[in-house]
Each structure stands twice: as structure tokens, then as C-alpha cells.
Scaffold this motif. Structure first.
Motif, mmCIF file in Angstrom:
data_model
loop_
_atom_site.group_PDB
_atom_site.id
_atom_site.type_symbol
_atom_site.label_atom_id
_atom_site.label_comp_id
_atom_site.label_asym_id
_atom_site.label_seq_id
_atom_site.Cartn_x
_atom_site.Cartn_y
_atom_site.Cartn_z
ATOM 1 N N SER A 145 0.813 -1.219 0.000
ATOM 2 C CA SER A 145 0.000 0.000 0.000
ATOM 3 C C SER A 145 0.845 1.268 0.000
ATOM 4 C CB SER A 145 -0.925 0.011 1.224
ATOM 5 O OG SER A 145 -1.799 -1.085 1.212
ATOM 6 N N PHE A 146 2.130 1.156 0.338
ATOM 7 C CA PHE A 146 2.989 2.329 0.401
ATOM 8 C C PHE A 146 3.954 2.406 -0.787
ATOM 9 C CE2 PHE A 146 2.335 1.386 5.110
ATOM 10 C CZ PHE A 146 1.227 2.217 5.199
ATOM 11 N N PHE A 147 3.672 1.682 -1.845
ATOM 12 C CA PHE A 147 4.472 1.789 -3.072
ATOM 13 C C PHE A 147 4.322 3.189 -3.679
ATOM 14 C CE2 PHE A 147 4.932 -2.821 -4.883
ATOM 15 C CZ PHE A 147 5.757 -3.138 -3.830
ATOM 16 N N SER A 148 5.386 3.660 -4.309
ATOM 17 C CA SER A 148 5.324 4.883 -5.109
ATOM 18 C C SER A 148 4.644 4.576 -6.438
ATOM 19 C CB SER A 148 6.736 5.399 -5.365
ATOM 20 O OG SER A 148 7.448 4.464 -6.178
ATOM 21 N N PRO A 149 4.200 5.608 -7.170
ATOM 22 C CA PRO A 149 3.594 5.356 -8.488
ATOM 23 C C PRO A 149 4.523 4.597 -9.430
ATOM 24 C CG PRO A 149 3.209 7.620 -7.805
ATOM 25 C CD PRO A 149 4.156 7.030 -6.814
ATOM 26 N N GLU A 150 5.805 4.951 -9.414
ATOM 27 C CA GLU A 150 6.753 4.286 -10.312
ATOM 28 C C GLU A 150 7.018 2.852 -9.876
ATOM 29 O OE1 GLU A 150 9.135 7.189 -7.667
ATOM 30 O OE2 GLU A 150 7.203 7.130 -8.705
ATOM 31 N N MET A 151 6.954 2.587 -8.573
ATOM 32 C CA MET A 151 7.118 1.212 -8.088
ATOM 33 C C MET A 151 5.937 0.362 -8.552
ATOM 34 S SD MET A 151 9.305 -0.504 -5.967
ATOM 35 C CE MET A 151 9.320 -2.127 -5.208
ATOM 36 N N ASN A 152 4.760 0.932 -8.543
ATOM 37 C CA ASN A 152 3.569 0.208 -8.994
ATOM 38 C C ASN A 152 3.607 -0.117 -10.484
ATOM 39 O OD1 ASN A 152 1.778 -0.378 -6.814
ATOM 40 N ND2 ASN A 152 1.348 1.810 -6.610
ATOM 41 N N LYS A 153 4.404 0.640 -11.237
ATOM 42 C CA LYS A 153 4.448 0.450 -12.687
ATOM 43 C C LYS A 153 5.505 -0.558 -13.133
ATOM 44 C CE LYS A 153 2.788 5.125 -13.745
ATOM 45 N NZ LYS A 153 3.174 6.458 -14.278
ATOM 46 N N LEU A 170 7.551 7.051 2.074
ATOM 47 C CA LEU A 170 7.586 7.617 3.417
ATOM 48 C C LEU A 170 6.391 8.539 3.646
ATOM 49 C CD1 LEU A 170 8.903 8.238 6.154
ATOM 50 C CD2 LEU A 170 10.331 9.948 4.978
ATOM 51 N N GLY A 171 6.118 9.425 2.675
ATOM 52 C CA GLY A 171 4.983 10.327 2.797
ATOM 53 C C GLY A 171 3.670 9.582 2.899
ATOM 54 N N SER A 172 3.540 8.519 2.124
ATOM 55 C CA SER A 172 2.333 7.699 2.147
ATOM 56 C C SER A 172 2.176 7.007 3.501
ATOM 57 C CB SER A 172 2.399 6.667 1.019
ATOM 58 O OG SER A 172 1.255 5.849 1.018
ATOM 59 N N MET A 173 3.269 6.495 4.029
ATOM 60 C CA MET A 173 3.222 5.801 5.316
ATOM 61 C C MET A 173 2.881 6.762 6.451
ATOM 62 S SD MET A 173 6.161 3.425 7.112
ATOM 63 C CE MET A 173 7.237 4.815 7.471
ATOM 64 N N VAL A 174 3.497 7.945 6.461
ATOM 65 C CA VAL A 174 3.218 8.930 7.504
ATOM 66 C C VAL A 174 1.759 9.382 7.436
ATOM 67 C CG1 VAL A 174 3.765 11.241 8.360
ATOM 68 C CG2 VAL A 174 5.609 9.709 7.660
ATOM 69 N N THR A 175 1.252 9.579 6.212
ATOM 70 C CA THR A 175 -0.157 9.962 6.045
ATOM 71 C C THR A 175 -1.075 8.906 6.641
ATOM 72 O OG1 THR A 175 0.342 11.199 4.016
ATOM 73 C CG2 THR A 175 -1.947 10.530 4.349
ATOM 74 N N PHE A 176 -0.772 7.633 6.387
ATOM 75 C CA PHE A 176 -1.579 6.550 6.947
ATOM 76 C C PHE A 176 -1.515 6.545 8.465
ATOM 77 C CE2 PHE A 176 -1.885 2.219 8.619
ATOM 78 C CZ PHE A 176 -3.171 1.888 8.199
ATOM 79 N N ALA A 203 5.196 19.467 4.003
ATOM 80 C CA ALA A 203 6.265 18.470 3.892
ATOM 81 C C ALA A 203 5.757 17.205 3.210
ATOM 82 C CB ALA A 203 6.824 18.141 5.276
ATOM 83 N N LEU A 204 4.561 16.740 3.598
ATOM 84 C CA LEU A 204 3.989 15.547 2.977
ATOM 85 C C LEU A 204 3.613 15.817 1.528
ATOM 86 C CD1 LEU A 204 1.762 14.246 5.921
ATOM 87 C CD2 LEU A 204 3.852 13.195 5.038
ATOM 88 N N ASP A 205 3.128 17.009 1.251
ATOM 89 C CA ASP A 205 2.760 17.373 -0.118
ATOM 90 C C ASP A 205 3.974 17.284 -1.044
ATOM 91 O OD1 ASP A 205 0.775 18.335 -2.022
ATOM 92 O OD2 ASP A 205 1.864 20.238 -2.000
ATOM 93 N N ARG A 206 5.127 17.694 -0.561
ATOM 94 C CA ARG A 206 6.353 17.614 -1.365
ATOM 95 C C ARG A 206 6.761 16.160 -1.596
ATOM 96 N NH1 ARG A 206 7.871 21.412 2.784
ATOM 97 N NH2 ARG A 206 7.557 23.546 2.046
ATOM 98 N N CYS A 207 6.630 15.343 -0.571
ATOM 99 C CA CYS A 207 7.010 13.929 -0.698
ATOM 100 C C CYS A 207 6.093 13.176 -1.655
ATOM 101 C CB CYS A 207 6.961 13.241 0.665
ATOM 102 S SG CYS A 207 8.275 13.677 1.804
ATOM 103 N N LEU A 208 4.830 13.588 -1.750
ATOM 104 C CA LEU A 208 3.822 12.826 -2.493
ATOM 105 C C LEU A 208 3.580 13.350 -3.900
ATOM 106 C CD1 LEU A 208 1.347 12.290 0.487
ATOM 107 C CD2 LEU A 208 2.730 10.540 -0.637
ATOM 108 N N GLU A 209 4.517 14.123 -4.420
ATOM 109 C CA GLU A 209 4.442 14.543 -5.826
ATOM 110 C C GLU A 209 4.610 13.325 -6.727
ATOM 111 O OE1 GLU A 209 3.809 17.155 -7.555
ATOM 112 O OE2 GLU A 209 3.687 18.730 -6.028
ATOM 113 N N GLU A 210 3.768 13.221 -7.748
ATOM 114 C CA GLU A 210 3.876 12.091 -8.670
ATOM 115 C C GLU A 210 5.167 12.153 -9.481
ATOM 116 O OE1 GLU A 210 1.425 9.912 -12.331
ATOM 117 O OE2 GLU A 210 0.721 11.838 -11.526
#
Length: 220
Positions: A145-153, A170-176, A203-210
Motif C-alpha cells: 500500500s505504500f508503493f510509489s507510483p513508479e514502483m507500482n508500474k 515515506l509520505g504515504s506511510m506517515v499519512t496513513f 512536507a507531505l505534499d512535497r514527498c507525495l508529488e507524482e
């Protein structure tokens, strides 16, 4: 004896009241650079013992737990705890990048929590050398569930992955941990809306840029 974490590199166990053992079964080898850059300075080391290719630290701490146990019991971390999680692990990722080492993704069971305030990424087996801003993924991982978009591809092994994949994870995990919700690509601002304007939001917004070009780790 209570074992908190064990893989073929490291065992972490409770030694006695307020003391824990870090036993490195294979200190020398491909994972040595990871542990040479581990932030041991944040831990109170009582003793160190070397025996051939093994190394043992006895560390004083009131409490150590893996993050997956804490979140399972509490469901969410507090704002301040999530800020500390982002800060500690983000700095660790940055330090590794300086030595050209990258992590593809993180999970709750990769994070050790010490005294409820310090957070450490301890899974050295998910570590790859960075070459030309990318790491080469040489083994298959179960979808997370914490994969990046590129990891999912990724569709083949081996394949290359931008080293900033870890920032998204990291941003995805912290958000969760804070909101109890998994990030959906390009919809993280909806989840984080209740935090809008705070230091953690940006800070999370920067980490979660596609786009990895626009993705970075910065807490200000």
C-alpha cells in the motif's frame, strides 16, 4: 527473551529492564555501508562487542517497539509523532543518498520506535546502490500500500527505479499513520485537507508529488 525484530542480518531483542541488544549476524558485506551510516548517535550505547563478522550493541532505552505494533494498537499516531517519524526517517534516507544508497519503499514493519520519540528504518536488505539517479530492483516484492507510483508500474525484474521512490513511500506511510487512510495517486491533498497550512501538510505534499523531478524531502 523477547525478540522485536529478526532477519538474517540483524536481531533486536530485549535484554533486561531498560536494555536491548542489537546483534548483527553479518556486519561485513554488502549491508555494511547501511549500518555504518545508521544514526547510532541517537541511541544510548552501553557496550559494544565484536566477534569476527558479528557485532553486538547493548542499548539503554525505556521502550522499543516496531511501528506496525504501535499503529495496530493505537490506529493513529499524533501529529507530533508523525512529524518526528517523517523527520527521522527522511533524514536517514537523505544520509544514505549521500553515500549513493537507496530504498525502494518502506513499510510499518521496517521502522523501529525508541522511547516513543525516535524512529529508525532498520531493514538493510531493501537497499540498493544509486547509479544515475536510479536503483536497480533485482528481486520481486509483494505489492504494498505504500508503493510509489513508479514502483507500482514495474513490470519486470530486474528494472530501474528512481531513488526518490522512498520519499513517496515515506509520505504515504506517515499519512496513513496520522489519518488512517491510504494515499491514492494525486488525491493526497483531499486526505490531508484537515492539516492544510501546517508544516506537516507542506512536507507531505512535497514527498507525495507524482513527478520525481518535483518530489523532495523538506520540513520547514
Amino acid at each position: 527473551m523477547t525478540i522485536l525484530h529478526e532477519d538474517d542480518i540483524l536481531q533486536i531483542r530485549k535484554h533486561k529492564k531498560d536494555e536491548y541488544v542489537f546483534l548483527f549476524k553479518k556486519w561485513d558485506g554488502k549491508y555494511k555501508k547501511f549500518w555504518m551510516n545508521f544514526p547510532f548517535s541517537l541511541l544510548k550505547i552501553l557496550s559494544e562487542k565484536n566477534d569476527g563478522n558479528t557485532k553486538e550493541y547493548i542499548i539503554k532505552a525505556n521502550n522499543m517497539q516496531m511501528l506496525n505494533n504501535i499503529v495496530t494498537k493505537k490506529r493513529n499516531l499524533t501529529y507530533n509523532e508523525c512529524e518526528a517519524l517523517l523527520y527521522d526517517v527522511g533524514n536517514q534516507i537523505q544520509s544514505l543518498e549521500m553515500f549513493r544508497l537507496g530504498i525502494p519503499f518502506l513499510n510499518l514493519n521496517d521502522i523501529l520506535v525508541v522511547n516513543g520519540k525516535h524512529y529508525f528504518y532498520i531493514n538493510s536488505k531493501k537497499m540498493y546502490e544509486i547509479k544515475n539517479e536510479h536503483i536497480i530492483i533485482s528481486e520481486a516484492y509483494k505489492r504494498d500500500s505504500f508503493f510509489s507510483p513508479e514502483m507500482n508500474k514495474l513490470t519486470s525484474i530486474p528494472d530501474k527505479l528512481h531513488w526518490k521512490s522512498s520519499y513517496y513511500s515515506l509520505g504515504s506511510m506517515v499519512t496513513f499513520c496520522l489519518m488512517g487512510e491510504y494515499v491514492v495517486l494525486n488525491e493526497h491533498r483531499v486526505i490531508l485537507d484537515r492539516l492544510y497550512g501546517t508544516k506537516l501538510y507542506w512536507a507531505l505534499d512535497r514527498c507525495l508529488e507524482e513527478n520525481t523531478t518535483d518530489r523532495f524531502y523538506l520540513i520547514i
